[in-house]
Design an enzyme around this catalytic site. Structure first.
Site, PDB file in Angstrom:
ATOM      1  N   LEU A 140      42.269  46.279  42.972  1.00  0.00           N
ATOM      2  CA  LEU A 140      42.423  44.835  43.140  1.00  0.00           C
ATOM      3  C   LEU A 140      42.980  44.559  44.536  1.00  0.00           C
ATOM      4  O   LEU A 140      44.189  44.393  44.725  1.00  0.00           O
ATOM      5  CB  LEU A 140      43.343  44.244  42.060  1.00  0.00           C
ATOM      6  CG  LEU A 140      42.667  43.845  40.746  1.00  0.00           C
ATOM      7  CD1 LEU A 140      42.166  45.078  40.007  1.00  0.00           C
ATOM      8  CD2 LEU A 140      43.633  43.070  39.863  1.00  0.00           C
ATOM      9  N   GLU A 182      41.165  42.436  47.437  1.00  0.00           N
ATOM     10  CA  GLU A 182      40.006  41.763  48.017  1.00  0.00           C
ATOM     11  C   GLU A 182      39.968  41.882  49.544  1.00  0.00           C
ATOM     12  O   GLU A 182      38.917  42.099  50.144  1.00  0.00           O
ATOM     13  CB  GLU A 182      39.997  40.289  47.612  1.00  0.00           C
ATOM     14  CG  GLU A 182      39.612  40.030  46.170  1.00  0.00           C
ATOM     15  CD  GLU A 182      40.745  40.198  45.190  1.00  0.00           C
ATOM     16  OE1 GLU A 182      40.522  40.020  43.980  1.00  0.00           O
ATOM     17  OE2 GLU A 182      41.883  40.522  45.638  1.00  0.00           O
ATOM     18  N   ASP A 202      37.067  32.145  42.985  1.00  0.00           N
ATOM     19  CA  ASP A 202      38.419  31.683  43.282  1.00  0.00           C
ATOM     20  C   ASP A 202      39.252  32.773  43.961  1.00  0.00           C
ATOM     21  O   ASP A 202      40.137  32.485  44.767  1.00  0.00           O
ATOM     22  CB  ASP A 202      39.137  31.275  41.991  1.00  0.00           C
ATOM     23  CG  ASP A 202      38.306  30.363  41.115  1.00  0.00           C
ATOM     24  OD1 ASP A 202      38.715  29.219  40.893  1.00  0.00           O
ATOM     25  OD2 ASP A 202      37.231  30.796  40.645  1.00  0.00           O
ATOM     26  N   PHE A 203      38.972  34.046  43.638  1.00  0.00           N
ATOM     27  CA  PHE A 203      39.785  35.145  44.135  1.00  0.00           C
ATOM     28  C   PHE A 203      39.543  35.450  45.611  1.00  0.00           C
ATOM     29  O   PHE A 203      40.240  36.265  46.206  1.00  0.00           O
ATOM     30  CB  PHE A 203      39.542  36.408  43.313  1.00  0.00           C
ATOM     31  CG  PHE A 203      39.862  36.264  41.846  1.00  0.00           C
ATOM     32  CD1 PHE A 203      40.595  35.186  41.366  1.00  0.00           C
ATOM     33  CD2 PHE A 203      39.423  37.208  40.934  1.00  0.00           C
ATOM     34  CE1 PHE A 203      40.886  35.045  40.009  1.00  0.00           C
ATOM     35  CE2 PHE A 203      39.703  37.083  39.575  1.00  0.00           C
ATOM     36  CZ  PHE A 203      40.437  35.998  39.119  1.00  0.00           C
ATOM     37  N   HIS A 252      39.641  29.849  37.828  1.00  0.00           N
ATOM     38  CA  HIS A 252      38.362  30.526  37.599  1.00  0.00           C
ATOM     39  C   HIS A 252      37.194  29.542  37.630  1.00  0.00           C
ATOM     40  O   HIS A 252      36.104  29.862  37.155  1.00  0.00           O
ATOM     41  CB  HIS A 252      38.360  31.226  36.235  1.00  0.00           C
ATOM     42  CG  HIS A 252      39.350  32.336  36.100  1.00  0.00           C
ATOM     43  ND1 HIS A 252      40.697  32.109  35.909  1.00  0.00           N
ATOM     44  CD2 HIS A 252      39.195  33.685  36.133  1.00  0.00           C
ATOM     45  CE1 HIS A 252      41.327  33.268  35.825  1.00  0.00           C
ATOM     46  NE2 HIS A 252      40.443  34.242  35.958  1.00  0.00           N
TER      47      HIS A 252
END
Length: 656
Positions: free
Chosen positions: A393, A395, A420-421, A462
């Protein structure tokens, strides 16, 4: 100071002295030119030369180095001509970045140097990607990335080291610990005793060296290089040194105790190494004077050549064209087609691309065995093996690694588990991917897939559709299909394109929309909108979910003749199609799911008002979602979405 000459001939030891003194003499000249106003800014590496020079000497010439602004010794040891470096520092269009970057914010493929950006840290994960490219090509190479002790406080430091450790990448992370990040001392940066202590936490080897001892740096980096290549594992090196001048010349050094300068002046790397060569009878004071005078003469000649810089030639067309690497021509589809869901068209597009481009690597959280959060990559691991990679995790590091893969000659797709991430990787996208081709001609062959949008009750983290964040950034391409055939063709075009592409996929369309999709490999040209249907009363310009809202509304209201234009591509944008549909009705509604303020619809309506005013019979209107976060409760979300206000806007426009 003890020097270890193991494996080094007398000739090498003497050549090392030349390599070490050369950047010092250049700096002394540059500080003079700075005072004369012939260069605009300077970050001094005086007192730290042994790290940059020693590390570069320890690597092979075709191994990538990612330096910082205090690493002149990297550039000189890689034999970059001083006269061209001087043109770079002057902002000349004859420099390495055509006047678009200052000081050392540039790269050069011929010398295997990838320049930094001012946001300290992102270069570390680019090194991961370059090392990964070497692994895929089975090349016994290492990548070396510099950072400062201040940069170790950045999240990118953690992400990059963790990624390199988890993926077993041959990267050397080299910390130049000079005691201060601008004016912030180390005790305000971290609480561990030594920065090298962090290595154990990542499961990698670490070593602390005297950064002022040229041979200690050289031997350590050489050993680390061989270890990284042989074991395919990363190494962390902390080189302890001191900054003898300010962070940059304007900042001064008043915040540094005078005693520190006295202590570190005695440890000057050039003086110490020269004394060692004299002790072993390889160098005399006379020879030192001769070498320095010879280098000073060389520097003066190079400076004279570098100062012969004509005024910069402004060429707007060139500026615009250099933002992007040249696009790839479209490939027309064949006659065969089959009906597919939106999600299946995307999955088939990925599979086609993996066959079309053997250099394509897919990366993302849970995309391998699990097949991704939406099962789009299911089965690809079995067919394509390690070209489909699960990621931690992180990004930002993964996007940085994707850029490194591009530097190494690969393509990559990074899947955001949810669009969203992407905020966690924003810096890499807008400052590294988007700008690198404009800065020094390096393509960023990266596609970021963005499952986006509301209507599925996923709440504020999300459900965003955040395309407007990226349409503002020169260097990015932004695509947002609404139909299965377009989804496949535009995705294949994105993966063929050597530029960074933000590829938006509306989650609510994945399994709710079907259509005929051409079989095999084909691409759809960016910047070409699709006329969904013609109309004479009102024109709706939209994309993504808005296309289906508009089509359904038109079907339910046959008394209003509605033209619908599906933009498909937001950057580049099809201005000709916008003008044509505006002319067809004189009444335009711009519809999108994103929130109103600052949404991409504002750009479209502004362009129409400026360029198509004479065609309008009413003001251009925008129908968008509420200026709130996306709510979770079903009724609240329905009220939030632009669809809830579509009828009101159309009726107002129709009656104008």
């Amino acid at each position: 100071m003890q020097f270890d000459r193991t494996g080094l001939s007398n000739e090498q030891l003497l050549s090392f002295y030349n390599a070490l003194i050369y950047p010092r003499l250049i700096e002394e000249k540059m500080l003079l030119l700075l005072r004369q106003g012939k260069i605009s800014k300077w970050f001094s590496g005086i007192g730290q030369e042994a790290i940059a020079v020693g590390a570069t000497l320890a690597l092979e010439d075709d191994e990538w180095i990612l330096p910082l602004h205090r690493n002149l010794g990297v550039f000189t040891t890689r034999r970059m001509p001083l006269h061209k470096l001087l043109k770079q520092w002057q902002g000349s269009d004859e420099g390495y970045s055509k006047g678009r970057e200052r000081s050392f914010h540039f790269g050069n493929r011929d010398h295997h140097i990838c320049g930094m950006i001012s946001h300290l840290g992102p270069q570390l994960s680019i090194a991961d990607g370059i090392a990964l490219a070497h692994q895929y090509k089975h090349e016994p190479k290492v990548t070396l990335a510099f950072t400062g002790e201040g940069g170790t406080s950045e999240g990118e430091f953690h992400e990059a080291l963790n990624l390199a450790a988890v993926w077993d990448l041959p990267v050397i992370f080299l910390i130049e610990n000079n005691g201060y990040a601008l004016s912030t001392p180390t005790h305000e940066q971290y609480r561990c005793h030594d920065l090298v202590d962090k290595a154990a936490g990542y499961g990698m080897e670490g070593v602390r060296v005297d950064g002022n001892n040229l041979l200690e740096v050289y031997q350590t980096v050489k050993t680390a290089r061989n270890y990284a290549v042989q074991t395919q594992k990363p190494v962390l090196i902390e080189a302890v040194t001191f900054r003898m001048r300010g962070h940059e010349e304007a900042s001064g050094v008043k915040y540094v105790p005078a005693a520190l300068f006295e202590m570190w002046e005695k440890k000057d790397p050039i003086t110490q190494y020269a004394n060692y060569l004299k002790e072993i009878n390889l160098l005399s004071d006379e020879e030192i004077t001769r070498i320095q005078q010879q280098l000073k003469t060389q520097i003066e000649n190079e400076v004279a050549l570098g100062l012969q810089t004509p005024p910069i030639r402004v060429n707007t067309a060139l500026e615009l064209s250099d933002v992007y690497a040249p696009a790839i021509p479209a490939v027309n589809p064949g006659p065969a087609a089959k009906e597919q869901r939106f999600i299946d068209a995307i999955a088939e597009g990925l599979k086609e691309a993996m066959h079309q481009f053997p250099e394509l690597i897919l990366m993302g959280q849970d995309i391998a065995e699990y097949g991704g959060a939406f099962k789009i990559t299911e089965g690809l691991l079995k067919e394509f093996g390690n070209r489909v990679r699960n990621t931690p995790l992180c990004e930002s590091a993964v996007i940085g690694a994707a850029l490194g893969l591009s530097i190494g000659g690969f393509k990559s797709m990074v899947e955001m588990q949810f669009g969203d991430f992407v905020t966690c990787g924003f810096n890499q996208i807008v400052n590294n991917l988007a700008k690198i081709h404009y800065r020094w001609g390096q393509a960023a062959d990266v596609v970021i897939r963005m499952p986006a949008g509301g209507g599925v009750g996923a709440g504020p983290f999300h459900s965003q559709t955040n395309e407007a964040w990226f349409t503002h950034v020169p260097g990015l391409k932004v695509v947002y299909p609404s139909a299965p055939a377009d989804a496949k063709g535009l995705l294949l075009a994105a993966l063929a394109d050597p530029n960074p592409v933000m590829f938006f996929e509306h989650k609510a369309l994945y399994r709710s929309i079907t259509g005929m999709v051409p079989e095999g490999y084909y691409t759809i040209e960016f910047g070409k909108a699709r006329l969904v249907q013609a109309g004479t009363d009102i024109s709706i310009i939209t994309y993504g979910s808005g296309v289906h809202w508009a089509v359904n509304y038109a079907m339910q209201h046959p008394g209003i003749s509605i033209g619908i234009l599906d933009l498909r591509s937001l950057h580049p944008l099809d201005y000709d199609a916008i003008r044509e549909i505006t002319a067809a009705t004189g009444k335009v509604l711009v519809l999108h799911e994103d929130t109103l303020t600052g949404g991409f619809g504002a750009e479209i309506s502004a362009w129409i008002a400026e360029h198509c005013f004479e065609l309008l019979d009413a003001p251009v209107m925008r129908c968008a979602s509420l200026d709130t976060p996306v709510p979770f409760a079903q009724e609240l979300e329905k009220n939030f979405l632009a669809k809830a206000r579509l009828d009101g806007y159309i009726q107002r426009l129709f009656q104008w």
